[in-house]
Design a protein around this motif. Structure first.
Motif, short mmCIF file in Angstrom:
data_model
loop_
_atom_site.label_atom_id
_atom_site.label_comp_id
_atom_site.label_asym_id
_atom_site.label_seq_id
_atom_site.Cartn_x
_atom_site.Cartn_y
_atom_site.Cartn_z
N ALA A 199 0.91 -1.15 0.07
CA ALA A 199 -0.02 0.03 -0.17
C ALA A 199 0.86 1.39 0.18
O ALA A 199 1.70 1.50 0.93
CB ALA A 199 -0.94 -0.11 1.30
N LEU A 200 0.61 2.02 -0.87
CA LEU A 200 1.51 3.21 -1.07
C LEU A 200 0.72 4.43 -1.16
O LEU A 200 -0.35 4.69 -1.86
CB LEU A 200 2.38 3.07 -2.34
N LYS A 201 0.94 5.44 -0.45
CA LYS A 201 0.50 6.63 -0.26
C LYS A 201 0.99 7.93 -0.78
O LYS A 201 2.24 7.91 -0.59
CB LYS A 201 0.02 6.94 1.18
N GLN A 202 0.37 8.81 -1.65
CA GLN A 202 1.13 9.87 -2.22
C GLN A 202 0.76 10.93 -1.24
O GLN A 202 -0.20 11.23 -0.59
CB GLN A 202 0.51 10.19 -3.53
N ASN A 261 -0.92 9.20 11.11
CA ASN A 261 -1.72 8.47 11.99
C ASN A 261 -1.23 7.22 12.57
O ASN A 261 -1.56 6.75 13.56
CB ASN A 261 -3.17 8.43 11.23
N ALA A 262 -0.42 6.51 11.59
CA ALA A 262 0.02 5.28 11.99
C ALA A 262 -1.07 4.40 12.20
O ALA A 262 -0.97 3.54 13.16
CB ALA A 262 1.10 5.27 12.76
N ALA A 263 -2.07 4.32 11.41
CA ALA A 263 -3.25 3.70 11.74
C ALA A 263 -3.93 2.82 10.79
O ALA A 263 -4.40 1.77 10.86
CB ALA A 263 -4.55 4.98 12.21
N MET A 264 -3.68 3.04 9.44
CA MET A 264 -4.11 2.33 8.23
C MET A 264 -3.68 0.80 8.51
O MET A 264 -4.72 -0.09 8.26
CB MET A 264 -3.74 2.93 6.97
N VAL A 284 -4.65 4.53 -2.62
CA VAL A 284 -5.98 4.97 -2.86
C VAL A 284 -5.82 6.62 -3.03
O VAL A 284 -5.04 7.02 -2.48
CB VAL A 284 -6.65 4.77 -1.56
N GLY A 303 -10.63 11.53 -2.63
CA GLY A 303 -9.56 12.01 -1.66
C GLY A 303 -9.90 12.64 -0.34
O GLY A 303 -9.18 13.14 0.33
N GLN A 304 -11.15 12.15 0.15
CA GLN A 304 -11.69 12.30 1.30
C GLN A 304 -11.56 11.22 2.31
O GLN A 304 -11.70 10.14 1.64
CB GLN A 304 -13.09 13.30 1.33
N GLY A 305 -11.60 11.34 3.66
CA GLY A 305 -11.79 10.00 4.33
C GLY A 305 -10.50 9.97 5.23
O GLY A 305 -9.59 10.53 4.96
N GLY A 337 0.29 13.01 7.45
CA GLY A 337 -0.81 12.56 8.06
C GLY A 337 -0.70 11.83 9.36
O GLY A 337 -1.05 12.30 10.65
N ASP A 340 6.65 4.06 2.71
CA ASP A 340 6.09 3.15 2.02
C ASP A 340 7.17 2.43 0.99
O ASP A 340 6.94 1.48 0.34
CB ASP A 340 4.93 3.78 1.08
N GLY A 346 3.54 1.39 4.97
CA GLY A 346 4.61 2.21 5.75
C GLY A 346 3.98 2.37 7.16
O GLY A 346 2.76 1.88 7.44
N GLY A 367 1.99 7.48 7.25
CA GLY A 367 2.06 8.20 6.29
C GLY A 367 2.58 9.48 6.23
O GLY A 367 2.06 10.32 7.25
#
Ligand SMILES: Cc1cc2nc3c(=O)[nH]c(=O)nc-3n(C[C@H](O)[C@H](O)[C@@H](O)COP(=O)(O)OP(=O)(O)OC[C@H]3O[C@@H](n4cnc5c(N)ncnc54)[C@H](O)[C@@H]3O)c2cc1C
Ligand SMILES: Cc1cc2nc3c(=O)[nH]c(=O)nc-3n(C[C@H](O)[C@H](O)[C@H](O)COP(=O)(O)OP(=O)(O)OC[C@H]3O[C@@H](n4cnc5c(N)ncnc54)[C@H](O)[C@@H]3O)c2cc1C
Lengths: 249, 323
Positions: free
Chosen positions: A6-9, A123-126, A62, A89-91, A121, A39, A115, A118
């Motif tokens: 899972a990679l976040k921009q 949060n270290a939660a996803m 996402v 892009g929300q959430g 952000g 990530d 990662g 992120g």
């Protein structure tokens, strides 16, 4: 073995943060987007597993259209295929976890690498949320990973040291700096990636658990004071100020 | 009820947990709720101390299966306790364990989660959290749409205030075992010193220290002030033998001490990301243009090799850090 990464921009750290007109989101003008650095460790680990033991590596993000850059880069680095889950892009992290869980649940991934947080952000939660939604093991903030037959052994950073976590595959593992040294894309990789396509899917409809209702710049720190004199005088003046003005001691 | 997951260390409540619990008490007082403190482990001896920080109820889950930390076992325990007590808020300190278990418990409860928050408030039963984002360059206010609301509190930000609570003890059943993942071994324990993230005073060194051996003068100052030593990434990456666990910044620890003394650190944005939450910042740098001075409450333009030993001497003379 099948691995999902899972990679976040995210906005580059050097980005000057401006709050958008809505008062709760980042003004995207002038933002330079990058793959969240943690990530990159996750992706590198997946590619090394592929090179070592053989594995199929799927890169997923996402986001909106711009997130395709992250996926193109992942393909150039060695991911076999890439998936963009499109949303507005929300959430929150919970929304993203539900979207990825909905995508991943029947696909038989043995390992999901993320990662540990992120960038931005934070949060270290996803990762842990995804592990729970899929009902599988998790190990977070990992600096070393070994896989056995249907098992994993991972070293995780904790206060003042580290600990060894063992568990069963499938698992969600979240990467920390130190896990590996990510490679750069080779010209060959970049050329090969051009021939691959990014699968675009609509993200599952989900309900977020939390939302950002306001984004504000931090209050200006009061102007500082320079202490004068020679080293001994400066030292004395500093401790006195910390004691009397700041009441630190 | 506001439920707070608390950690014990050597039979005492860990300071970050006491802070989270105190914050839970404040929120409960503001909203007419009760506070529960939840403990889990092979033994929960010491849990009674939670009454001092305002716990109305102390929930303990004791058993051999809880001797080692397991993300899935602890998440299940927390989620079950939330349901059993009808709690609407679940808090923990943003420690290694707190940050590992809370998001998993939140997902199990279908709850929103705010991580590492620096401010909490409650209005009409709705929790609102403030947390730093984008390397501390902005603050996001988070609101929840879920029935249960969860958050971890950043250590050293919320005061651990003593306020007596009823502290009625209730026991919870420990889970049977057969967990998905378990901690097997703890490799290195902090050598008696508190972790950077919990420290009240941090003396940090950067590339300006020139060599790892020179960190000895920072150790001496830290000892005199009752603090611990941190480092910039440039220092950690310089091959001076400093462990990554000392690194403060975006790719290191995020710290919020009362006092942060930056010695020979220029103040790059990635370093600031880890320490801008400090209450008081002192910069010691020979370059008056160093960006760290923009952030500092107090600055000393000078050679750290002269200034730091003078500080140690003066601190000892003034008897600072002795109380
Ligand atoms: C449809 C949708 C699109 C979004 N697009 C963006 C965007 O383009 N840029 C942005 O900054 N925010 C985006 N967000 C918001 C953001 O992803 C969420 O707020 C959430 O993931 C929390 O971010 P975090 O960095 O704190 O997550 P953390 O919990 O800290 O992330 C931990 C890890 O989870 C994985 N992860 C997290 N988010 C994503 C993601 N969006 N895609 C793939 N992996 C992820 C990464 O491996 C990351 O390292 C989007 C949200 C939704 C619902
Ligand atoms: C993705 C990414 C992540 C990063 N993460 C981090 C992170 O987590 N933490 C971090 O710290 N950095 C991080 N960095 C690195 C960061 O950009 C800087 O390079 C680093 O912080 C610089 O460290 P420094 O201030 O010690 O060194 P320098 O910038 O070289 O500064 C040294 C300072 O010492 C002063 N000095 C020299 N000699 C003396 C003396 N005798 N007396 C007094 N002053 C003296 C100089 O004037 C100078 O200001 C990251 C970078 C990137 C790209």
């Amino acid at each position: 073995m099948k691995i999902l990464v899972a990679l976040k921009q995210v906005p580059d750290t050097e980005t000057k943060i401006k709050v958008a007109a809505d008062g709760k989101s980042l003004d995207p003008a002038d933002v330079k987007w990058i793959t969240s650095p943690y990530d990159e460790y996750a992706l590198e680990e997946a590619i090394r597993l592929k090179e070592g033991k053989g594995a199929e590596v799927v890169a997923l993000s996402v986001g909106g259209d711009t997130a395709k850059d992250v996926l193109k880069n992942a393909l150039a680095l060695g991911a076999d295929s890439a998936v963009l889950l499109k949303g507005d892009g929300q959430g929150d992290a919970f929304a993203v976890a539900q979207m990825i869980a909905a995508y991943a649940k029947d696909k038989g991934f043995d390992l999901i690498l993320c990662g540990n947080k992120g960038l931005g952000g934070d949060n270290a939660a996803m990762g842990p949320m995804l592990a729970e939604l899929l009902g599988i093991a998790q190990a977070n903030v990992i600096v070393k990973l070994e896989l056995g037959e249907g098992t994993f052994k991972a070293e995780r950073e904790i206060e003042g040291g580290s600990e060894i976590v063992e568990g069963a595959l499938p698992a969600v593992i979240t990467a920390q700096k130190g896990l590996n040294e990510p490679r750069y894309a080779s010209l060959k990789g970049i050329m090969a990636a051009k021939k691959k396509t990014i699968e675009e899917l609509d993200a599952a409809a989900v309900t977020a658990g939390a939302q950002v209702s306001a984004l504000a710049l931090p209050p200006e720190r009061p102007a500082g004071r320079l202490l004068q004199g020679d080293a001994a005088q400066q030292a004395q003046a500093l401790l006195q100020a910390l004691k009397d003005e700041a009441k630190v001691f | 009820m506001i439920l707070v997951f608390c950690e014990l260390k050597d039979g005492q409540i860990r300071k970050p947990s006491a802070e989270a619990l105190s914050e839970g008490r404040r929120l409960a007082d503001a909203s007419g709720k009760k506070v529960g403190a939840l403990f889990a482990g092979a033994s929960c001896a010491g849990a009674a101390e939670a009454a001092k920080f305002g716990a109305d109820v102390i929930l303990t889950a004791e058993g051999a299966t809880l001797a080692s930390y397991s993300s899935d076992a602890f998440a299940q325990l927390l989620a079950d306790a939330v349901k059993a007590k009808g709690a609407t808020v679940l808090l923990a300190a943003a420690t290694a364990v707190g940050k590992d278990v809370l998001p998993r418990a939140a997902a199990r409860l279908g709850a929103g989660y705010a991580s590492d928050v620096t401010g909490l408030s409650m209005a009409d039963g709705k929790l609102q959290a403030v947390r730093p984002v984008y390397a501390g360059k902005a603050f996001a206010t988070t609101t929840f749409s879920s029935a249960v609301q969860t958050a971890t509190t950043r250590p050293n930000v919320f005061p651990a205030a003593e306020k007596a609570g009823a502290g009625a003890v209730e026991t919870l059943a420990a889970p049977a075992g057969d967990f998905k993942s378990v901690v097997k071994e703890i490799l290195a324990k902090a050598g008696g010193k508190v972790d950077l993230s919990e420290a009240n005073v941090i003396v940090s060194g950067g590339r300006g220290m020139k060599d790892g051996a020179n960190f000895k003068i920072l150790e001496e100052l830290a000892d005199a002030l009752g603090g611990v030593v941190g480092a910039s990434r440039a220092a950690v990456d310089a091959g001076w033998g400093l462990p990554h666990s000392m690194q403060v910044g975006q790719t290191g620890k995020v710290v919020s001490p009362t006092l942060y003394i930056a010695c020979g650190i220029s103040g790059a944005i990635q370093h600031i990301a880890g320490m801008s939450g400090s209450k008081f910042i002192v910069a010691i740098n020979k370059d008056p243009e160093a960006p760290i001075f923009k952030l500092a409450n107090y600055g000393i333009v000078g050679d750290l090799f002269e200034v730091v030993p003078e500080l140690t001497k003066a601190a000892k003379a003034m008897g600072i850090g002795q109380n």
